[in-house]
Scaffold this motif. Structure first.
Motif, PDB file in Angstrom:
ATOM      1  N   LYS A 316      -0.221  -1.263  -9.983  1.00  0.00           N
ATOM      2  CA  LYS A 316       0.390   0.056  -9.857  1.00  0.00           C
ATOM      3  C   LYS A 316       1.836  -0.120  -9.374  1.00  0.00           C
ATOM      4  CE  LYS A 316      -3.828   2.679  -8.876  1.00  0.00           C
ATOM      5  NZ  LYS A 316      -4.779   1.583  -9.113  1.00  0.00           N
ATOM      6  N   PRO A 317       2.741   0.758  -9.790  1.00  0.00           N
ATOM      7  CA  PRO A 317       4.152   0.603  -9.409  1.00  0.00           C
ATOM      8  C   PRO A 317       4.366   0.495  -7.903  1.00  0.00           C
ATOM      9  CG  PRO A 317       3.954   2.212 -11.165  1.00  0.00           C
ATOM     10  CD  PRO A 317       2.557   1.861 -10.754  1.00  0.00           C
ATOM     11  N   LEU A 318       3.621   1.275  -7.106  1.00  0.00           N
ATOM     12  CA  LEU A 318       3.838   1.226  -5.661  1.00  0.00           C
ATOM     13  C   LEU A 318       3.388  -0.100  -5.070  1.00  0.00           C
ATOM     14  CD1 LEU A 318       2.815   4.832  -4.553  1.00  0.00           C
ATOM     15  CD2 LEU A 318       5.105   3.898  -4.883  1.00  0.00           C
ATOM     16  N   ASP A 319       2.328  -0.685  -5.620  1.00  0.00           N
ATOM     17  CA  ASP A 319       1.894  -1.997  -5.141  1.00  0.00           C
ATOM     18  C   ASP A 319       2.922  -3.065  -5.499  1.00  0.00           C
ATOM     19  OD1 ASP A 319      -0.500  -1.037  -4.026  1.00  0.00           O
ATOM     20  OD2 ASP A 319      -1.513  -1.143  -5.958  1.00  0.00           O
ATOM     21  N   LEU A 320       3.487  -2.963  -6.692  1.00  0.00           N
ATOM     22  CA  LEU A 320       4.546  -3.900  -7.069  1.00  0.00           C
ATOM     23  C   LEU A 320       5.753  -3.731  -6.154  1.00  0.00           C
ATOM     24  CD1 LEU A 320       5.879  -6.002  -8.890  1.00  0.00           C
ATOM     25  CD2 LEU A 320       6.525  -4.136 -10.437  1.00  0.00           C
ATOM     26  N   MET A 321       6.139  -2.490  -5.854  1.00  0.00           N
ATOM     27  CA  MET A 321       7.284  -2.263  -4.972  1.00  0.00           C
ATOM     28  C   MET A 321       7.044  -2.839  -3.586  1.00  0.00           C
ATOM     29  SD  MET A 321       8.630   1.561  -5.861  1.00  0.00           S
ATOM     30  CE  MET A 321       9.065   2.026  -7.552  1.00  0.00           C
ATOM     31  N   ALA A 322       5.821  -2.755  -3.090  1.00  0.00           N
ATOM     32  CA  ALA A 322       5.516  -3.316  -1.771  1.00  0.00           C
ATOM     33  C   ALA A 322       5.718  -4.828  -1.777  1.00  0.00           C
ATOM     34  CB  ALA A 322       4.084  -2.967  -1.372  1.00  0.00           C
ATOM     35  N   ALA A 352       9.681   5.348  -1.663  1.00  0.00           N
ATOM     36  CA  ALA A 352       8.619   5.624  -2.636  1.00  0.00           C
ATOM     37  C   ALA A 352       7.278   5.107  -2.143  1.00  0.00           C
ATOM     38  CB  ALA A 352       8.970   4.985  -3.978  1.00  0.00           C
ATOM     39  N   VAL A 353       7.281   3.914  -1.533  1.00  0.00           N
ATOM     40  CA  VAL A 353       6.030   3.340  -1.027  1.00  0.00           C
ATOM     41  C   VAL A 353       5.478   4.197   0.105  1.00  0.00           C
ATOM     42  CG1 VAL A 353       5.035   1.377   0.214  1.00  0.00           C
ATOM     43  CG2 VAL A 353       6.519   0.984  -1.768  1.00  0.00           C
ATOM     44  N   ARG A 354       6.346   4.632   1.019  1.00  0.00           N
ATOM     45  CA  ARG A 354       5.873   5.461   2.140  1.00  0.00           C
ATOM     46  C   ARG A 354       5.306   6.787   1.654  1.00  0.00           C
ATOM     47  NH1 ARG A 354      10.509   3.407   4.854  1.00  0.00           N
ATOM     48  NH2 ARG A 354      11.719   5.243   4.273  1.00  0.00           N
ATOM     49  N   ILE A 355       6.010   7.429   0.724  1.00  0.00           N
ATOM     50  CA  ILE A 355       5.511   8.704   0.196  1.00  0.00           C
ATOM     51  C   ILE A 355       4.217   8.479  -0.568  1.00  0.00           C
ATOM     52  CG2 ILE A 355       5.997  10.564  -1.437  1.00  0.00           C
ATOM     53  CD1 ILE A 355       8.949  10.291  -0.696  1.00  0.00           C
ATOM     54  N   GLY A 356       4.164   7.419  -1.353  1.00  0.00           N
ATOM     55  CA  GLY A 356       2.955   7.139  -2.121  1.00  0.00           C
ATOM     56  C   GLY A 356       1.756   6.896  -1.243  1.00  0.00           C
ATOM     57  N   ALA A 364      -7.099   0.860  -0.909  1.00  0.00           N
ATOM     58  CA  ALA A 364      -6.519  -0.457  -0.632  1.00  0.00           C
ATOM     59  C   ALA A 364      -5.580  -0.864  -1.756  1.00  0.00           C
ATOM     60  CB  ALA A 364      -7.621  -1.507  -0.472  1.00  0.00           C
ATOM     61  N   PRO A 365      -4.495  -1.546  -1.430  1.00  0.00           N
ATOM     62  CA  PRO A 365      -3.611  -2.030  -2.488  1.00  0.00           C
ATOM     63  C   PRO A 365      -4.302  -3.078  -3.349  1.00  0.00           C
ATOM     64  CG  PRO A 365      -2.988  -2.961  -0.368  1.00  0.00           C
ATOM     65  CD  PRO A 365      -4.037  -1.910  -0.085  1.00  0.00           C
ATOM     66  N   GLN A 366      -3.854  -3.221  -4.588  1.00  0.00           N
ATOM     67  CA  GLN A 366      -4.448  -4.178  -5.496  1.00  0.00           C
ATOM     68  C   GLN A 366      -4.141  -5.600  -5.042  1.00  0.00           C
ATOM     69  OE1 GLN A 366      -2.499  -1.931  -8.797  1.00  0.00           O
ATOM     70  NE2 GLN A 366      -4.218  -2.714  -9.964  1.00  0.00           N
TER      71      GLN A 366
END
Length: 372
Positions: A316-322, A352-356, A364-366
């Motif tokens: 997911k984009p947010l997991d990649l950003m993290a 984006a990560v915080r809002i997501g 849990a993140p992937q």
């Protein structure tokens, strides 16, 4: 991590007035710090890269490779106290960092590992090779052009070296695609922007965006095992070099801003806004000739959505950003904390990560494998 592949280091005594990453004669490896040769002229940067020398080249030892790798990642200014933004001390520290952290790997003798059929197919199927080679060509030319145009001798030298390294990146990519039989379309003709500062500004911001996501994608590829470790390790010096490039750009940008008179500063900030608009348009396929070049290729967004191409998990984009945020911090951790880091892309990603996470509580993140 230092690459485990055998490669030759550039010679310390290369003629700084003539050396070029595509033509320098191979020399014996030297574990002591080396001086990167300044780049050739911007006009020369437009020419095609010739074939590397076929002369036999001694191979660097693993200890020499690791020493060069450490120098490229860790640097502290000997100057004590603060480095006020816009001061000579600030400029000198940024430029000295770039000089001292030069990694003298030689692309023409990198031993590209043999790949099994599945790994070879995954590599050759990546939709990035044409635009990657073209991007390095444009970046080299634009950095060399601004290096020639800028009046300050310290920045002129550092930015010209940056352009030289972009040419070396292109040679790495050219050798890779040749080694693995990747077909490229002919590079389109490139037209330099009439305004050299504009060309450097767009190139620098573009590298800040792409490098941030490349840090994360590279780590995803490493953890997933989707590509052989030997291949991932071979690219490691190039990825770290991008961190140095955008560190230099961030400090030039802050230094340059601080030195401008109020009216010129307003005009410059308008150019910065225009550059961000151009890059946003580029990534949704709308940009055309705002930078004086040609229509961009269709895969400008690979760094934003390419996780499924470098692992068997579509993150997911947010997991990649993290992951990108963690890797961004790690890549810059070894450099003097008084030097400024690129902030816009990491700040937007962190927001984006915080809002997501507010909308994903309990999820849990992937996982994509160990982070060791």
């Amino acid at each position: 991590m230092p690459t485990q592949h055998r490669m030759t280091l550039e010679n310390q005594t290369a003629d700084p007035t003539t050396a070029d990453p595509t033509t320098a004669d191979p020399k014996t490896a030297d574990p002591t710090p080396v001086t990167p040769p300044p780049a050739p002229s911007a006009a020369a940067a437009q020419a095609a890269i010739p074939a590397p020398s076929a002369a036999p080249t001694p191979v660097a030892t693993q200890a020499e490779i690791e020493a060069a790798d450490r120098r490229a990642r860790e640097w502290q200014s000997p100057t004590e106290g603060k480095l006020p933004i816009g001061s000579d001390r600030h400029r000198d520290a940024a430029c000295q960092m770039f000089h001292d952290t030069f990694n003298p790997y030689k692309p023409s003798v990198i031993a590209w590992p043999r790949l099994d059929p599945d790994a070879l197919h995954r590599l050759t199927s990546l939709p990035i090779w044409d635009i990657a080679v073209t991007t390095e060509t444009k970046a080299r030319a634009r950095m060399l052009a601004y290096g020639e145009a800028i009046e300050d001798p310290a920045w002129r030298d550092a930015i010209s070296r940056n352009g030289w390294e972009e040419g070396r990146h292109k040679e790495v990519l050219s050798n890779l695609v040749a080694s693995y039989g990747i077909a490229l379309v002919p590079e389109p003709p490139d037209k330099l922007p009439a305004d050299a500062e504009w060309g450097y500004l767009v190139t620098g911001y573009s590298e800040c965006i792409d490098s941030f996501f490349a840090f994360g994608l590279f780590e995803v590829a490493r953890r997933s095992g989707y590509f052989p470790t030997a291949l991932v390790d071979t690219f490691e010096p190039v990825i770290q070099e991008e961190a140095r490039h955008i560190l230099l750009f961030a400090n030039w940008l802050a230094w340059h801003r601080r030195r401008l008179a109020p009216l010129r500063r307003l005009r410059f900030e308008a150019r910065v806004i225009r550059a961000w608009i151009f890059l946003a348009w580029e990534r949704i396929g709308l940009a055309r000739d705002m930078d004086g070049g040609d229509k961009p290729a269709v895969d400008n967004n690979f760094t934003l959505n390419g996780s499924k191409a470098v692992s068997d998990i579509d993150l997911k984009p947010l997991d990649l950003m993290a992951i990108c945020l963690t890797e961004n911090d790690r890549r810059f951790a070894g450099y003097d904390h008084r030097l400024l880091r690129p902030t816009t892309t990491p700040a937007l990603a962190a927001l984006a990560v915080r809002i997501g996470r507010l909308f994903r509580r309990g999820a849990a993140p992937q996982a994509i494998g160990p982070a060791a």
